[in-house]
Design an enzyme around this catalytic site. Sequence first.
Site, PDB file in Angstrom:
ATOM      1  N   TYR A  79       0.788  -1.407  -0.011  1.00  0.00           N
ATOM      2  CA  TYR A  79       0.172   0.027   0.042  1.00  0.00           C
ATOM      3  C   TYR A  79       0.792   1.236  -0.172  1.00  0.00           C
ATOM      4  O   TYR A  79       0.393   2.451  -0.212  1.00  0.00           O
ATOM      5  CB  TYR A  79      -1.065   0.007   1.001  1.00  0.00           C
ATOM      6  CG  TYR A  79      -2.017  -0.699   1.054  1.00  0.00           C
ATOM      7  CD1 TYR A  79      -3.288  -0.460  -0.102  1.00  0.00           C
ATOM      8  CD2 TYR A  79      -2.419  -2.215   1.600  1.00  0.00           C
ATOM      9  CE1 TYR A  79      -4.081  -1.322  -0.602  1.00  0.00           C
ATOM     10  CE2 TYR A  79      -3.698  -2.691   1.089  1.00  0.00           C
ATOM     11  CZ  TYR A  79      -4.357  -2.437   0.207  1.00  0.00           C
ATOM     12  OH  TYR A  79      -5.617  -3.338  -0.379  1.00  0.00           O
ATOM     13  N   ASP A 112      -9.156 -32.633   7.127  1.00  0.00           N
ATOM     14  CA  ASP A 112     -10.285 -33.326   6.349  1.00  0.00           C
ATOM     15  C   ASP A 112      -9.460 -34.604   5.518  1.00  0.00           C
ATOM     16  O   ASP A 112      -8.400 -34.610   5.306  1.00  0.00           O
ATOM     17  CB  ASP A 112     -10.694 -32.628   5.175  1.00  0.00           C
ATOM     18  CG  ASP A 112     -11.518 -31.386   5.740  1.00  0.00           C
ATOM     19  OD1 ASP A 112     -12.197 -31.608   6.874  1.00  0.00           O
ATOM     20  OD2 ASP A 112     -11.944 -30.754   4.983  1.00  0.00           O
TER      21      ASP A 112
END
Length: 353
Positions: free
Chosen positions: A95, A234
């Site tokens: 930025y 998972d």
Amino acid sequence: SSEVLEAIENVIQDVLESLAQKKAPVLTLAKRSDWRNIEFKDSVGLQMIPRCTTKQIRSDCPRSAPKFALMLKILSMIYKMVQSNTYATKRDIYYSDTLLFGSQSVVDNIINDISCMLKIPRRSLHILSTTKGFVAGNLSYTEEDGTKVNCTCGATVLTVPSNVQGIKNLISHAKFMLIVEKDATFQRLLDDDFCNKLSPCIMITGRGVPDLNTRLLVRKLWDTFQIPIFTLMDADPHGVEIMCIYKYGSVSMSFEAHHLTVPSIKWLGLLPSDLERLNICKDVLIPFTKQDQNKLASIQKRPYIACQPMWKKELEIMAASKLKAEIQVLTSLSSDYLSRVYLPNKLQFGGWL
């Protein structure tokens, strides 16, 4: 800090010497993402070989000149920060001149290249990465600025500190650490008061693919307490990939493997063999996509799978079934099956690999 300043000065000196000899300056970088530059070592994980192939970022070539300029720009920003003992996040750097950098990923990539080129960890360059990981459980520590932090398990979670190197006075009576792949499962275990029920533990989640700070914290806790570390992922190729990043590291950050990997990490669940063992109904399983098949095939070829025969077997079960399962499938057995039955049984009877 003097080491960092000296390393940057050496790079600039090479640039000036090239200019003095009327030659186009070049920056030489290791090819970070090339598997040929990486070796697997049991005790470390994936690490960069000493003499690896390199690429040149030339200042006289239209394709690489912009990158050459951006690298010098970021080197000058790092130099100023180290001199003034100030810090910035990768986001701050982007930025500071969004038009010049174009995108956050350009900045991230250049910072990793600089870190690798100078052979200096990113934290020593005074660049902090934004943290996304959470930690909870039996742990307290003091942050660099003296703030005392207590992660005692309640409904609240704490963000992983942005300067892991700076934390001190770590205290814990935890018997083990549990790395949880996803935020939702992490929150569920907190709600069930899992950290206190079984035996005191520390829980960490990188909320998917872990950021640098989460990996640094797992390593720091391992160095400090030397307690068993288990992963709860998972049962799919993506979950296995994430677990391998914690355990063995990633190709692109292999130059920092010594600070980031914990090869003693164990795979607690969800194992593909658990799905059959627990008679999980096929209706709640998800069929593989082409992407899943490719990812699994690439994991199976990796050097570390060869030395993990039990893991290899589980991946073969997954490949044969072409089905994947999220941890949430356990709720099909009962709403609190994970914290009440699955984890206590696994931890008590050694159901990990």
